[in-house]
Design a protein around this motif. Structure first.
Motif, PDB file in Angstrom:
ATOM      1  N   GLU A 167       0.804  -1.218   0.000  1.00  0.00           N
ATOM      2  CA  GLU A 167       0.000   0.000   0.000  1.00  0.00           C
ATOM      3  C   GLU A 167       0.842   1.275   0.000  1.00  0.00           C
ATOM      4  O   GLU A 167       0.394   2.305  -0.464  1.00  0.00           O
ATOM      5  CB  GLU A 167      -0.965  -0.028   1.183  1.00  0.00           C
ATOM      6  CG  GLU A 167      -2.005  -1.106   0.947  1.00  0.00           C
ATOM      7  CD  GLU A 167      -3.083  -1.177   2.004  1.00  0.00           C
ATOM      8  OE1 GLU A 167      -2.979  -0.493   3.057  1.00  0.00           O
ATOM      9  OE2 GLU A 167      -4.044  -1.922   1.754  1.00  0.00           O
ATOM     10  N   ALA A 168       2.078   1.186   0.496  1.00  0.00           N
ATOM     11  CA  ALA A 168       2.976   2.337   0.475  1.00  0.00           C
ATOM     12  C   ALA A 168       3.668   2.475  -0.882  1.00  0.00           C
ATOM     13  O   ALA A 168       4.436   3.412  -1.084  1.00  0.00           O
ATOM     14  CB  ALA A 168       4.010   2.202   1.595  1.00  0.00           C
ATOM     15  N   GLY A 169       3.417   1.535  -1.779  1.00  0.00           N
ATOM     16  CA  GLY A 169       4.037   1.587  -3.102  1.00  0.00           C
ATOM     17  C   GLY A 169       5.522   1.282  -3.087  1.00  0.00           C
ATOM     18  O   GLY A 169       6.265   1.756  -3.936  1.00  0.00           O
ATOM     19  N   ARG A 170       5.950   0.471  -2.140  1.00  0.00           N
ATOM     20  CA  ARG A 170       7.384   0.176  -2.007  1.00  0.00           C
ATOM     21  C   ARG A 170       7.881  -0.928  -2.915  1.00  0.00           C
ATOM     22  O   ARG A 170       9.081  -1.144  -3.019  1.00  0.00           O
ATOM     23  CB  ARG A 170       7.707  -0.219  -0.557  1.00  0.00           C
ATOM     24  CG  ARG A 170       7.646   0.963   0.385  1.00  0.00           C
ATOM     25  CD  ARG A 170       8.372   0.705   1.679  1.00  0.00           C
ATOM     26  NE  ARG A 170       9.801   0.514   1.453  1.00  0.00           N
ATOM     27  CZ  ARG A 170      10.576  -0.276   2.205  1.00  0.00           C
ATOM     28  NH1 ARG A 170      10.068  -0.963   3.191  1.00  0.00           N
ATOM     29  NH2 ARG A 170      11.858  -0.382   1.962  1.00  0.00           N
ATOM     30  N   LEU A 171       6.968  -1.655  -3.589  1.00  0.00           N
ATOM     31  CA  LEU A 171       7.424  -2.729  -4.466  1.00  0.00           C
ATOM     32  C   LEU A 171       8.150  -2.136  -5.662  1.00  0.00           C
ATOM     33  O   LEU A 171       7.739  -1.104  -6.198  1.00  0.00           O
ATOM     34  CB  LEU A 171       6.243  -3.578  -4.942  1.00  0.00           C
ATOM     35  CG  LEU A 171       5.527  -4.374  -3.860  1.00  0.00           C
ATOM     36  CD1 LEU A 171       4.417  -5.206  -4.481  1.00  0.00           C
ATOM     37  CD2 LEU A 171       6.486  -5.268  -3.108  1.00  0.00           C
ATOM     38  N   PRO A 172       9.226  -2.803  -6.087  1.00  0.00           N
ATOM     39  CA  PRO A 172       9.948  -2.309  -7.263  1.00  0.00           C
ATOM     40  C   PRO A 172       9.044  -2.322  -8.499  1.00  0.00           C
ATOM     41  O   PRO A 172       8.162  -3.181  -8.616  1.00  0.00           O
ATOM     42  CB  PRO A 172      11.101  -3.294  -7.438  1.00  0.00           C
ATOM     43  CG  PRO A 172      11.038  -4.247  -6.301  1.00  0.00           C
ATOM     44  CD  PRO A 172       9.793  -4.006  -5.537  1.00  0.00           C
ATOM     45  N   ASN A 173       9.248  -1.374  -9.367  1.00  0.00           N
ATOM     46  CA  ASN A 173       8.487  -1.339 -10.618  1.00  0.00           C
ATOM     47  C   ASN A 173       8.855  -2.540 -11.476  1.00  0.00           C
ATOM     48  O   ASN A 173      10.010  -2.905 -11.569  1.00  0.00           O
ATOM     49  CB  ASN A 173       8.781  -0.070 -11.412  1.00  0.00           C
ATOM     50  CG  ASN A 173       8.192   1.155 -10.746  1.00  0.00           C
ATOM     51  OD1 ASN A 173       7.220   1.063 -10.024  1.00  0.00           O
ATOM     52  ND2 ASN A 173       8.787   2.301 -11.001  1.00  0.00           N
ATOM     53  N   GLU A 174       7.819  -3.144 -12.072  1.00  0.00           N
ATOM     54  CA  GLU A 174       8.054  -4.294 -12.934  1.00  0.00           C
ATOM     55  C   GLU A 174       8.234  -3.812 -14.369  1.00  0.00           C
ATOM     56  O   GLU A 174       7.578  -2.904 -14.814  1.00  0.00           O
ATOM     57  CB  GLU A 174       6.865  -5.258 -12.837  1.00  0.00           C
ATOM     58  CG  GLU A 174       6.778  -5.870 -11.456  1.00  0.00           C
ATOM     59  CD  GLU A 174       5.345  -6.094 -11.017  1.00  0.00           C
ATOM     60  OE1 GLU A 174       4.438  -6.022 -11.847  1.00  0.00           O
ATOM     61  OE2 GLU A 174       5.148  -6.324  -9.824  1.00  0.00           O
ATOM     62  N   LYS A 175       9.165  -4.449 -15.027  1.00  0.00           N
ATOM     63  CA  LYS A 175       9.459  -4.062 -16.409  1.00  0.00           C
ATOM     64  C   LYS A 175       8.771  -4.955 -17.386  1.00  0.00           C
ATOM     65  O   LYS A 175       8.409  -6.016 -17.142  1.00  0.00           O
ATOM     66  CB  LYS A 175      10.959  -4.099 -16.630  1.00  0.00           C
ATOM     67  CG  LYS A 175      11.657  -3.106 -15.718  1.00  0.00           C
ATOM     68  CD  LYS A 175      13.146  -3.185 -15.879  1.00  0.00           C
ATOM     69  CE  LYS A 175      13.801  -2.223 -14.916  1.00  0.00           C
ATOM     70  NZ  LYS A 175      15.187  -2.241 -14.875  1.00  0.00           N
TER      71      LYS A 175
END
Length: 140
Positions: free
Chosen positions: A132-140
């Motif tokens: 929910e904090a948006g801490r996951l790495p962006n997926e390419k």
């Protein structure tokens, strides 16, 4: 839990631990989403994917490692799950991401079977907060 039962779960294959952990983590996520007021099944399923996909779980493992969130014993069970021979294959993700997510689920399986309910809840809540904090790495 009896000592015999405790020894039995320690002998389980990492994929079996992941099987249990997948269900345990999914229950936490489903409860969280329903408590957020989501009630339409299609919306629930779509939102749950943000938390339970192989990519999300692999990202959470990276954060656990970076943040020092897990114990040595939890890391051991992660590695057992990640390194276990699986006869299923990854869907819509790389083999490595799939294996890391299997390790993630194995940790939840270990916590469930060893009856560490407080730690299980703490870990699930931490995972929810990271997503929910948006801490996951962006997926390419």
């Amino acid at each position: 839990m009896s000592e015999q039962a405790q020894q039995d779960y320690r002998q389980l294959n990492g994929v079996v631990l992941a099987y249990m952990g997948d269900a345990a983590y999914e229950v936490f996520i489903r409860r969280h989403l329903i408590e957020q007021g989501l009630t339409r099944p299609n919306k629930l399923q779509h939102k749950a994917t943000m938390y339970v996909s192989a990519k999300a779980q692999a990202g959470l493992i990276a954060l656990m490692d970076a943040d020092g969130f897990w114990t040595e014993e939890e890391e051991y069970y992660f590695k057992r799950g990640r390194n276990a021979k699986s006869y299923t294959h990854a869907k819509n993700t790389s083999v490595m991401t799939y294996r890391i997510s299997t390790g993630f689920e194995a940790v939840f399986g270990y916590l469930t079977l060893s009856d560490q309910q407080d730690r299980l809840a703490e870990m699930a809540q931490w995972c929810i907060e990271q997503v929910e904090a948006g801490r996951l790495p962006n997926e390419k």
